[in-house]
Design an enzyme around this catalytic site. Structure first.
Site, PDB file in Angstrom:
ATOM      1  N   ASN A   9       0.859  -1.182   0.000  1.00  0.00           N
ATOM      2  CA  ASN A   9       0.000   0.000   0.000  1.00  0.00           C
ATOM      3  C   ASN A   9       0.897   1.234   0.000  1.00  0.00           C
ATOM      4  O   ASN A   9       1.488   1.573   1.023  1.00  0.00           O
ATOM      5  CB  ASN A   9      -0.899  -0.007   1.245  1.00  0.00           C
ATOM      6  CG  ASN A   9      -1.733   1.255   1.357  1.00  0.00           C
ATOM      7  OD1 ASN A   9      -1.867   2.010   0.389  1.00  0.00           O
ATOM      8  ND2 ASN A   9      -2.301   1.490   2.540  1.00  0.00           N
ATOM      9  N   LYS A  11       0.113   4.275  -0.206  1.00  0.00           N
ATOM     10  CA  LYS A  11      -0.505   5.464   0.408  1.00  0.00           C
ATOM     11  C   LYS A  11      -0.308   6.675  -0.519  1.00  0.00           C
ATOM     12  O   LYS A  11      -0.327   6.519  -1.734  1.00  0.00           O
ATOM     13  CB  LYS A  11       0.035   5.687   1.812  1.00  0.00           C
ATOM     14  CG  LYS A  11      -0.145   4.425   2.689  1.00  0.00           C
ATOM     15  CD  LYS A  11       0.107   4.663   4.141  1.00  0.00           C
ATOM     16  CE  LYS A  11      -0.131   3.370   4.926  1.00  0.00           C
ATOM     17  NZ  LYS A  11      -0.037   3.545   6.372  1.00  0.00           N
ATOM     18  N   HIS A  95      -9.419   1.027   5.328  1.00  0.00           N
ATOM     19  CA  HIS A  95      -8.111   1.273   5.947  1.00  0.00           C
ATOM     20  C   HIS A  95      -8.287   2.249   7.115  1.00  0.00           C
ATOM     21  O   HIS A  95      -9.120   3.159   7.060  1.00  0.00           O
ATOM     22  CB  HIS A  95      -7.134   1.853   4.916  1.00  0.00           C
ATOM     23  CG  HIS A  95      -5.720   1.870   5.411  1.00  0.00           C
ATOM     24  ND1 HIS A  95      -5.243   2.869   6.251  1.00  0.00           N
ATOM     25  CD2 HIS A  95      -4.691   1.014   5.220  1.00  0.00           C
ATOM     26  CE1 HIS A  95      -3.978   2.625   6.527  1.00  0.00           C
ATOM     27  NE2 HIS A  95      -3.614   1.501   5.919  1.00  0.00           N
ATOM     28  N   GLU A  97      -6.718   4.732   8.053  1.00  0.00           N
ATOM     29  CA  GLU A  97      -6.576   6.160   7.726  1.00  0.00           C
ATOM     30  C   GLU A  97      -7.827   6.704   7.044  1.00  0.00           C
ATOM     31  O   GLU A  97      -8.150   7.884   7.185  1.00  0.00           O
ATOM     32  CB  GLU A  97      -5.319   6.356   6.865  1.00  0.00           C
ATOM     33  CG  GLU A  97      -4.055   6.172   7.701  1.00  0.00           C
ATOM     34  CD  GLU A  97      -2.842   5.693   6.911  1.00  0.00           C
ATOM     35  OE1 GLU A  97      -2.915   5.661   5.662  1.00  0.00           O
ATOM     36  OE2 GLU A  97      -1.839   5.330   7.554  1.00  0.00           O
ATOM     37  N   GLU A 167      -4.827  -4.825  10.850  1.00  0.00           N
ATOM     38  CA  GLU A 167      -3.824  -3.775  10.981  1.00  0.00           C
ATOM     39  C   GLU A 167      -4.041  -3.060  12.315  1.00  0.00           C
ATOM     40  O   GLU A 167      -4.862  -2.144  12.410  1.00  0.00           O
ATOM     41  CB  GLU A 167      -3.901  -2.786   9.813  1.00  0.00           C
ATOM     42  CG  GLU A 167      -5.306  -2.308   9.464  1.00  0.00           C
ATOM     43  CD  GLU A 167      -5.289  -1.019   8.663  1.00  0.00           C
ATOM     44  OE1 GLU A 167      -4.265  -0.695   8.065  1.00  0.00           O
ATOM     45  OE2 GLU A 167      -6.312  -0.322   8.681  1.00  0.00           O
ATOM     46  N   GLY A 173       3.004   2.811  10.965  1.00  0.00           N
ATOM     47  CA  GLY A 173       3.853   3.983  10.811  1.00  0.00           C
ATOM     48  C   GLY A 173       4.508   4.453  12.093  1.00  0.00           C
ATOM     49  O   GLY A 173       5.040   5.561  12.152  1.00  0.00           O
ATOM     50  N   SER A 208       3.321  -2.148  10.053  1.00  0.00           N
ATOM     51  CA  SER A 208       4.760  -1.878   9.986  1.00  0.00           C
ATOM     52  C   SER A 208       5.582  -3.150   9.778  1.00  0.00           C
ATOM     53  O   SER A 208       6.568  -3.393  10.485  1.00  0.00           O
ATOM     54  CB  SER A 208       5.233  -1.153  11.253  1.00  0.00           C
ATOM     55  OG  SER A 208       4.659   0.128  11.343  1.00  0.00           O
TER      56      SER A 208
END
Length: 246
Positions: A9, A11, A95, A97, A167, A173, A208
């Protein structure tokens, strides 16, 4: 038997020159026949570039999001028919985010999951808990609620046509990662929630993942691969993770 899969991904990263260098590097290092399936999810505007550079290779590509609508006055949205038209095979939905920065609810995520199925795409459903949830002992409650919302909308058989990515938000991150045993516990729980479809659905870990952590994670019986963030922007690191999944 579930085939391992590793999805990168990207991003909101990349440009034409950097993408070309990255994809060319991946193609050169991932030739031949492999047990693991590999794909990347670039930003929307670079999907056509990915389609061109990955044509006739063993690396697929997908989108980072999908609209629940098929067409119409929805400025800024990208629909399932459009993603299929450009050659996407996968679509990420839910996701963390998107849930955090765009206020996406589990109901909307469920509708996006169905939109992907309706257009011949393989939805990759992202679920996961915050650090606060984990420390409060609510990991299974949060992950279970996110998953059940999609099951109620699409049915168990529908969800089983997709891929699930666990996740943990606290590990995205941040440089932190769940131990293989921590990840395995949640993956096992997800399989339990999936009931009779649990043994067949592929469940990825996405928090990560790095080359030095991949082997331990993939050694767990219920981890079928990874949804990789930052490490997917480096061809050598991403290929090392893909090889660990074989």
């Amino acid at each position: 038997m579930r085939r391992p899969i590793v999805i990168g991904n990207w991003k909101m990263n990349g440009d034409y020159a950097a993408n070309r260098e990255l994809l060319t590097g991946l193609v050169e290092q991932w030739t031949g026949v492999h047990q693991a399936e590999v794909a990347v999810c670039p930003p929307f505007v670079y999907l056509a570039q990915a389609a061109e550079l990955l044509e006739n290779t063993n690396i697929g590509f997908g989108s980072q999001d999908i609209s629940k609508q098929a067409s119409g006055a929805y400025t800024g949205e990208v629909s399932g028919p459009m993603l299929s038209d450009v050659g996407c095979r996968y679509a990420l939905v839910g996701h963390s985010e998107r849930r955090e920065y765009h206020g996406e609810t589990s109901q909307l995520v469920a509708e996006k999951f169905q939109a992907a199925l309706d257009n011949g795409l393989i939805p990759v459903l992202c679920v996961g808990e915050s650090l606060e949830d984990r420390e409060a002992g609510k990991t299974f409650d949060v992950v279970g609620a996110q998953l059940l919302a999609v099951i109620e909308h699409c049915g168990l058989a529908g969800v089983a046509k997709g891929i699930i990515a666990y996740e943990p938000i606290w590990a995205i991150g941040t440089g932190k990662t769940a131990t293989p045993e921590m990840a395995q516990d949640v993956h096992s729980y997800i399989r339990e929630v999936m009931g009779p479809e649990g043994d067949s659905v592929r469940i990825l870990y996405g928090g990560s993942v790095k080359p030095d952590s991949a082997e331990g994670l993939f050694g767990q019986k219920d981890i079928d691969g990874a949804l990789v963030g930052g490490a997917s922007l480096n061809a050598d690191d991403f290929v090392a993770i893909c090889r660990a999944a074989e």
